[in-house]
Write a protein that holds these residues in place. Structure first.
Motif, mmCIF file in Angstrom:
data_model
loop_
_atom_site.group_PDB
_atom_site.id
_atom_site.type_symbol
_atom_site.label_atom_id
_atom_site.label_comp_id
_atom_site.label_asym_id
_atom_site.label_seq_id
_atom_site.Cartn_x
_atom_site.Cartn_y
_atom_site.Cartn_z
ATOM 1 N N THR A 1 0.888 -1.212 -0.078
ATOM 2 C CA THR A 1 0.046 -0.171 0.020
ATOM 3 C C THR A 1 0.895 1.275 -0.271
ATOM 4 O O THR A 1 0.668 2.194 -0.831
ATOM 5 N N VAL B 1 2.350 1.871 -3.308
ATOM 6 C CA VAL B 1 1.514 2.285 -4.412
ATOM 7 C C VAL B 1 1.195 3.721 -4.258
ATOM 8 O O VAL B 1 0.883 4.656 -5.073
ATOM 9 N N LEU C 1 4.124 5.792 -5.303
ATOM 10 C CA LEU C 1 4.083 5.617 -6.821
ATOM 11 C C LEU C 1 3.227 6.633 -7.500
ATOM 12 O O LEU C 1 3.334 7.311 -8.446
ATOM 13 N N VAL C 2 1.840 6.343 -6.931
ATOM 14 C CA VAL C 2 0.790 7.463 -7.623
ATOM 15 C C VAL C 2 1.503 8.829 -7.558
ATOM 16 O O VAL C 2 1.116 9.699 -8.388
ATOM 17 N N ALA D 1 -5.350 -1.377 -1.948
ATOM 18 C CA ALA D 1 -4.205 -0.891 -2.353
ATOM 19 C C ALA D 1 -4.402 -0.940 -4.123
ATOM 20 O O ALA D 1 -3.915 -0.106 -4.886
ATOM 21 N N CYS D 2 -4.879 -1.914 -4.352
ATOM 22 C CA CYS D 2 -5.203 -2.204 -6.127
ATOM 23 C C CYS D 2 -5.986 -1.485 -6.519
ATOM 24 O O CYS D 2 -5.832 -0.780 -7.605
ATOM 25 N N GLN E 1 -6.575 1.672 -5.323
ATOM 26 C CA GLN E 1 -5.874 3.083 -5.261
ATOM 27 C C GLN E 1 -5.069 3.264 -6.494
ATOM 28 O O GLN E 1 -4.783 4.104 -7.175
ATOM 29 N N LEU E 2 -4.343 2.104 -6.870
ATOM 30 C CA LEU E 2 -3.575 1.848 -7.962
ATOM 31 C C LEU E 2 -4.264 1.886 -9.291
ATOM 32 O O LEU E 2 -3.748 2.828 -10.082
ATOM 33 N N GLY F 1 -5.154 5.755 -9.529
ATOM 34 C CA GLY F 1 -4.278 6.603 -9.959
ATOM 35 C C GLY F 1 -3.915 6.400 -11.578
ATOM 36 O O GLY F 1 -3.588 7.399 -12.253
ATOM 37 N N ALA F 2 -3.944 5.148 -11.983
ATOM 38 C CA ALA F 2 -3.682 4.900 -13.539
ATOM 39 C C ALA F 2 -4.906 5.465 -14.186
ATOM 40 O O ALA F 2 -4.585 6.088 -15.315
#
Length: 479
Positions: free
Chosen positions: A48, A51, A54-55, A194-195, A197-198, A201-202
């Protein structure tokens, strides 16, 4: 006949050995399962953090470059709405998650289900009220109130509405996390979040790259959240079959029971907000804007160390709740020692680096625009060490719904520390404000330590030895 007493004694002794063997095997099995859950939870928390970093690293420069600094600043202001809406459940989801975890540990699945559905009613009711009030506040004022430019005003209104709905949808997601946590699937829930949020963000990054506006990005967040939250709901329903959604088992008595711990939960973000915003405001009153910039930059750097202590600490919270429910004294002590050890592993090396190279790191990070004194860096590093001890310990109290023992004290102590900081910062500048925060954290360390001692160390021993194994939450999840 003479051998009968001897045979009965030997049989009794063998039976005692058999019972002890079962007890020890149960304990070893329980600890092994606990260790696996903690490792999985810690790994999910680490993912998390990766992520989030990174975001942010990708979104911030992309949005600023594509929209310009003014439009990006406008987006940041509008995007604070979901954060504030996350507080509008009045702490019920957090308090319910703890109670449900303890209920499941004791095998009281009906009680956990009743708490879950009662919380659904509360959160939905709050969401409806906040949604109506928010929609009226957005739609009723004339467009000129939001911007002199008509098209820009419409865009701001649309963005506000999308983010309002997005924030309210996020509130419902907190209920799903309560379901994952109570059933022994903390790691699964954290990883799914977390996925989510990823992917959000993408999607936002793609929309910005394609020339999308702030309304387009807000809509992307909303649609993505709705779709993936539906996926989370399906996964939770499959993993935890007894946790049904609805209002059939809602109980007014359960809502009243949750009210006190829920309000105590709300005191924590209130105290944190008062601390973060109040220290900057007071420092601005007594010194200068430049001093505020220096202080907040160093504070951000040192708070990062405390954030990393939560990787293990948050994974321990469901285990602490279950152990407290089963009155497993030794397990509670081991979780307490693990919390302290994991915190020191993070904060001690971090403190050494900051004491040796903290000034240079800040200057390098800010391209030499922020130049803190060593006194400020050293004091805030000490704050990090002290805060890195009491904050994880306080989370263990939160894990067993004993947050009322420290949350209101924390709120009052923050207010007092700001008053002390006013006078110290007039005499010593930003280092004076750091001194007042150090006093605050030292006070909280001794207070929280005493409460943890009462809750985790000085507790009544179980009335009888555990021979029959307790309900495994991972097995309960499949019932």
């Amino acid at each position: 006949m003479t051998d009968a007493p001897y045979s009965r004694a030997r049989a009794t002794k063998n039976l005692h050995r058999f019972d002890m063997t079962i007890a020890h095997s149960v304990t070893r099995s329980d600890l092994s399962a606990t260790g696996r859950r903690i490792i999985r939870g810690t790994s999910a928390n680490a993912f998390t953090q990766v992520v989030i970093i990174l975001v942010q690293l990708l979104l911030v420069p992309t949005m600023a470059a594509s929209w310009g600094i003014d439009q990006y600043g406008r987006w940041l202001l509008l995007f604070t709405i979901p954060s504030y809406l996350a507080l509008s459940d009045l702490g019920f989801a957090t308090a319910a998650a703890t109670k449900m975890t303890m209920d499941v540990a004791e095998g009281r699945l009906d009680d956990a289900l009743r708490t879950f559905q009662s919380t659904i009613v509360v959160v939905l009711g709050i969401s409806l009220a906040v949604g109506i009030a928010g929609a009226v506040a957005i739609l009723v004022p004339p467009n000129a109130y939001f911007s002199k430019d008509a098209s820009q005003a419409l865009e701001v209104k649309g963005t506000l509405l999308a983010l309002l709905i997005y924030g309210l949808i996020c509130l419902q997601g907190s209920l799903l996390q309560a379901g994952f946590r109570c059933s022994g699937h903390y790691a699964v829930g954290t990883l799914l979040q977390a996925c989510l949020q990823l992917v959000e963000g993408a999607v936002a990054l793609l929309i910005v790259k394609l020339g999308g506006s702030i309304f387009g990005v807000a809509s992307g967040y909303l649609v993505t959240r709705c779709i993936l939250l539906g996926g989370q709901l399906l996964i939770l329903a499959r993993l935890v079959r007894w946790l049904s959604f609805g209002t059939k088992h809602c109980s007014l008595a359960d809502i009243r029971q949750l009210l006190h711990p829920a309000l105590a939960v709300m005191a924590l973000p209130a105290a944190q907000s008062l601390f973060l915003q109040g220290s900057a405001i007071v420092l601005g009153m007594t010194t200068s804007p430049a001093a505020v910039a220096i202080f907040t930059t160093v504070r951000t750097l040192t708070r990062a160390g405390v954030q990393f202590t939560t990787l293990v600490n948050h994974a321990l919270m469901p285990e602490a709740a279950a152990a407290a429910a089963l009155n497993q004294t030794q397990k509670l002590k081991k979780l307490l020692y693990l919390t302290l050890a994991s915190s020191l592993v993070v904060t001690l090396p971090g403190a050494a680096i900051l004491l040796l190279f903290g000034q240079q790191l800040v200057e390098l990070w800010t391209a030499h625009t922020v130049n803190p004194t060593y006194a400020l860096v050293a004091t805030m590093t000490t704050v990090m060490l002290v805060n890195g001890m009491w904050h994880p310990l306080s989370n263990l109290l939160l894990a067993v719904n004993r947050q009322a023992t420290y949350s209101y004290v924390f709120l009052g102590a923050v207010a007092v520390s700001l008053g002390i900081g006013f006078f110290l910062s007039r005499a010593f500048g930003e280092a004076g404000m750091a001194m007042s925060i150090l006093l605050l954290d030292l006070f909280m360390l001794q207070h929280v330590a005493r409460q943890v001692w009462k809750a985790f160390i000085f507790i009544a021993p179980p009335k009888e030895a555990i021979v029959n194994p307790p309900l495994d939450v991972t097995r309960a999840a499949k019932l």
